[in-house]
Design a protein around this motif. Sequence first.
Motif, PDB file in Angstrom:
ATOM      1  N   GLU A   1       0.859  -1.180   0.000  1.00 36.64           N
ATOM      2  CA  GLU A   1       0.000   0.000   0.000  1.00 36.64           C
ATOM      3  C   GLU A   1       0.895   1.229   0.000  1.00 36.64           C
ATOM      4  O   GLU A   1       1.856   1.310   0.766  1.00 36.64           O
ATOM      5  CB  GLU A   1      -0.884   0.022   1.240  1.00 36.64           C
ATOM      6  CG  GLU A   1      -1.938  -1.034   1.259  1.00 36.64           C
ATOM      7  CD  GLU A   1      -2.884  -0.902   2.435  1.00 36.64           C
ATOM      8  OE1 GLU A   1      -2.745   0.039   3.235  1.00 36.64           O
ATOM      9  OE2 GLU A   1      -3.767  -1.749   2.545  1.00 36.64           O
TER      10      GLU A   1
ATOM     11  N   THR B   1      -2.578  10.855  -1.731  1.00 37.76           N
ATOM     12  CA  THR B   1      -2.727   9.732  -2.651  1.00 37.76           C
ATOM     13  C   THR B   1      -2.592   8.437  -1.873  1.00 37.76           C
ATOM     14  O   THR B   1      -1.691   8.310  -1.045  1.00 37.76           O
ATOM     15  CB  THR B   1      -1.633   9.770  -3.743  1.00 37.76           C
ATOM     16  OG1 THR B   1      -1.659  11.037  -4.381  1.00 37.76           O
ATOM     17  CG2 THR B   1      -1.835   8.668  -4.760  1.00 37.76           C
TER      18      THR B   1
ATOM     19  N   ARG C   1      -2.677   4.194  -2.781  1.00 37.61           N
ATOM     20  CA  ARG C   1      -2.794   3.118  -3.771  1.00 37.61           C
ATOM     21  C   ARG C   1      -2.741   1.798  -3.029  1.00 37.61           C
ATOM     22  O   ARG C   1      -1.809   1.540  -2.283  1.00 37.61           O
ATOM     23  CB  ARG C   1      -1.649   3.196  -4.778  1.00 37.61           C
ATOM     24  CG  ARG C   1      -1.747   4.380  -5.687  1.00 37.61           C
ATOM     25  CD  ARG C   1      -0.669   4.359  -6.753  1.00 37.61           C
ATOM     26  NE  ARG C   1      -0.747   5.550  -7.566  1.00 37.61           N
ATOM     27  CZ  ARG C   1      -0.030   6.635  -7.359  1.00 37.61           C
ATOM     28  NH1 ARG C   1       0.839   6.669  -6.377  1.00 37.61           N
ATOM     29  NH2 ARG C   1      -0.154   7.682  -8.129  1.00 37.61           N
ATOM     30  N   ARG C   2      -3.770   0.981  -3.255  1.00 36.74           N
ATOM     31  CA  ARG C   2      -3.843  -0.331  -2.593  1.00 36.74           C
ATOM     32  C   ARG C   2      -4.224  -1.377  -3.625  1.00 36.74           C
ATOM     33  O   ARG C   2      -4.922  -1.080  -4.591  1.00 36.74           O
ATOM     34  CB  ARG C   2      -4.894  -0.305  -1.480  1.00 36.74           C
ATOM     35  CG  ARG C   2      -4.582   0.708  -0.412  1.00 36.74           C
ATOM     36  CD  ARG C   2      -5.588   0.724   0.710  1.00 36.74           C
ATOM     37  NE  ARG C   2      -6.948   0.816   0.233  1.00 36.74           N
ATOM     38  CZ  ARG C   2      -7.967   0.214   0.828  1.00 36.74           C
ATOM     39  NH1 ARG C   2      -7.788  -0.508   1.895  1.00 36.74           N
ATOM     40  NH2 ARG C   2      -9.176   0.349   0.372  1.00 36.74           N
TER      41      ARG C   2
ATOM     42  N   VAL D   1      -8.089  -2.120  -5.178  1.00 35.72           N
ATOM     43  CA  VAL D   1      -8.957  -0.964  -4.954  1.00 35.72           C
ATOM     44  C   VAL D   1      -8.463   0.170  -5.847  1.00 35.72           C
ATOM     45  O   VAL D   1      -7.261   0.327  -6.058  1.00 35.72           O
ATOM     46  CB  VAL D   1      -8.898  -0.517  -3.471  1.00 35.72           C
ATOM     47  CG1 VAL D   1      -9.771   0.702  -3.232  1.00 35.72           C
ATOM     48  CG2 VAL D   1      -9.318  -1.643  -2.565  1.00 35.72           C
ATOM     49  N   ASP D   2      -9.400   0.968  -6.384  1.00 30.08           N
ATOM     50  CA  ASP D   2      -9.001   2.118  -7.195  1.00 30.08           C
ATOM     51  C   ASP D   2      -8.198   3.107  -6.359  1.00 30.08           C
ATOM     52  O   ASP D   2      -8.459   3.287  -5.167  1.00 30.08           O
ATOM     53  CB  ASP D   2     -10.242   2.834  -7.758  1.00 30.08           C
ATOM     54  CG  ASP D   2     -10.975   1.970  -8.787  1.00 30.08           C
ATOM     55  OD1 ASP D   2     -10.339   1.081  -9.375  1.00 30.08           O
ATOM     56  OD2 ASP D   2     -12.179   2.200  -8.988  1.00 30.08           O
ATOM     57  N   SER D   3      -7.230   3.772  -7.002  1.00 25.03           N
ATOM     58  CA  SER D   3      -6.420   4.771  -6.310  1.00 25.03           C
ATOM     59  C   SER D   3      -7.287   5.954  -5.902  1.00 25.03           C
ATOM     60  O   SER D   3      -8.228   6.321  -6.607  1.00 25.03           O
ATOM     61  CB  SER D   3      -5.296   5.280  -7.218  1.00 25.03           C
ATOM     62  OG  SER D   3      -4.407   4.241  -7.525  1.00 25.03           O
ATOM     63  N   GLN D   4      -6.962   6.531  -4.763  1.00 27.18           N
ATOM     64  CA  GLN D   4      -7.652   7.732  -4.297  1.00 27.18           C
ATOM     65  C   GLN D   4      -6.666   8.894  -4.359  1.00 27.18           C
ATOM     66  O   GLN D   4      -5.555   8.786  -3.851  1.00 27.18           O
ATOM     67  CB  GLN D   4      -8.108   7.571  -2.850  1.00 27.18           C
ATOM     68  CG  GLN D   4      -9.157   6.530  -2.620  1.00 27.18           C
ATOM     69  CD  GLN D   4      -9.591   6.504  -1.166  1.00 27.18           C
ATOM     70  OE1 GLN D   4      -9.604   7.522  -0.482  1.00 27.18           O
ATOM     71  NE2 GLN D   4      -9.929   5.329  -0.677  1.00 27.18           N
TER      72      GLN D   4
ATOM     73  N   SER E   1     -14.052   3.815   3.547  1.00 22.60           N
ATOM     74  CA  SER E   1     -13.487   3.467   2.235  1.00 22.60           C
ATOM     75  C   SER E   1     -12.247   2.594   2.372  1.00 22.60           C
ATOM     76  O   SER E   1     -11.896   1.876   1.441  1.00 22.60           O
ATOM     77  CB  SER E   1     -13.158   4.728   1.445  1.00 22.60           C
ATOM     78  OG  SER E   1     -12.002   5.360   1.975  1.00 22.60           O
TER      79      SER E   1
ATOM     80  N   THR F   1     -12.881  -1.404   2.069  1.00 24.58           N
ATOM     81  CA  THR F   1     -13.484  -1.975   0.864  1.00 24.58           C
ATOM     82  C   THR F   1     -12.458  -2.753   0.058  1.00 24.58           C
ATOM     83  O   THR F   1     -12.143  -2.424  -1.056  1.00 24.58           O
ATOM     84  CB  THR F   1     -14.083  -0.861  -0.017  1.00 24.58           C
ATOM     85  OG1 THR F   1     -13.028   0.062  -0.332  1.00 24.58           O
ATOM     86  CG2 THR F   1     -15.225  -0.154   0.675  1.00 24.58           C
ATOM     87  N   ARG F   2     -11.949  -3.825   0.618  1.00 19.42           N
ATOM     88  CA  ARG F   2     -11.021  -4.700  -0.092  1.00 19.42           C
ATOM     89  C   ARG F   2     -11.765  -5.926  -0.585  1.00 19.42           C
ATOM     90  O   ARG F   2     -12.876  -6.194  -0.167  1.00 19.42           O
ATOM     91  CB  ARG F   2      -9.902  -5.145   0.847  1.00 19.42           C
ATOM     92  CG  ARG F   2      -8.963  -4.050   1.194  1.00 19.42           C
ATOM     93  CD  ARG F   2      -7.856  -4.638   1.995  1.00 19.42           C
ATOM     94  NE  ARG F   2      -6.867  -3.611   2.211  1.00 19.42           N
ATOM     95  CZ  ARG F   2      -5.639  -3.858   2.513  1.00 19.42           C
ATOM     96  NH1 ARG F   2      -5.232  -5.092   2.663  1.00 19.42           N
ATOM     97  NH2 ARG F   2      -4.788  -2.894   2.683  1.00 19.42           N
ATOM     98  N   LYS F   3     -11.076  -6.681  -1.425  1.00 18.99           N
ATOM     99  CA  LYS F   3     -11.667  -7.925  -1.880  1.00 18.99           C
ATOM    100  C   LYS F   3     -11.787  -8.882  -0.704  1.00 18.99           C
ATOM    101  O   LYS F   3     -10.891  -8.987   0.112  1.00 18.99           O
ATOM    102  CB  LYS F   3     -10.789  -8.572  -2.954  1.00 18.99           C
ATOM    103  CG  LYS F   3     -10.780  -7.839  -4.265  1.00 18.99           C
ATOM    104  CD  LYS F   3     -10.121  -8.682  -5.334  1.00 18.99           C
ATOM    105  CE  LYS F   3      -8.640  -8.463  -5.332  1.00 18.99           C
ATOM    106  NZ  LYS F   3      -7.931  -9.119  -6.432  1.00 18.99           N
TER     107      LYS F   3
END
Length: 182
Positions: A44, A91, A93-94, A97-100, A130, A133-135
Amino acid sequence: MHVQARCRTGVALTLLVGAALAGCSSLDGAAHRVANVVTPYKVEVVQGNFVSREQVEALQPGMSRQQVRDILGTPLVTSVFHADRWEYVFTIRRAGVDSQVRKLTVFFDGDLFARSQGDEMPTEAEFVASLGTRKKLGAVPPLEATEAQLAKYPAAKPAEASAAEASAPAAASYPPLEPGAR
């Protein structure tokens, strides 16, 4: 005869190298199939300052730079050429999941806060929600052993024996920590 054996060895070696190179394409396809099944761990990446909606709402015109810094934290970008504004960029990134990416620009008039503009910031509660919200990895296995599983292991010692061991007196003397003087 010696020259003929060397020539045959050369031909055999050439055929062997050719067969090995021909097999590389099939191995390459197999490697891609394995790579599609096995996914590597992705770290992450979090950069910048998270700024919540509550923090932005706490800003009031006329605040000093230090007051703004106390509320929002140290800005990610300050420019010598634009001393009247600070940039806050966040920012994350995980994997899966979409980047924020969130940006906020704070403008000053001299040393006093004038206004801010940027993306719509989430509340702290929305941001925390938010993050979860992982798989889903699947069902959690049961954490209790069944009677059949427990029957495989020997029974525990009787309570009387362990109580007698616990009540044994402690050693009366201990060896010295350092060797004696010579």
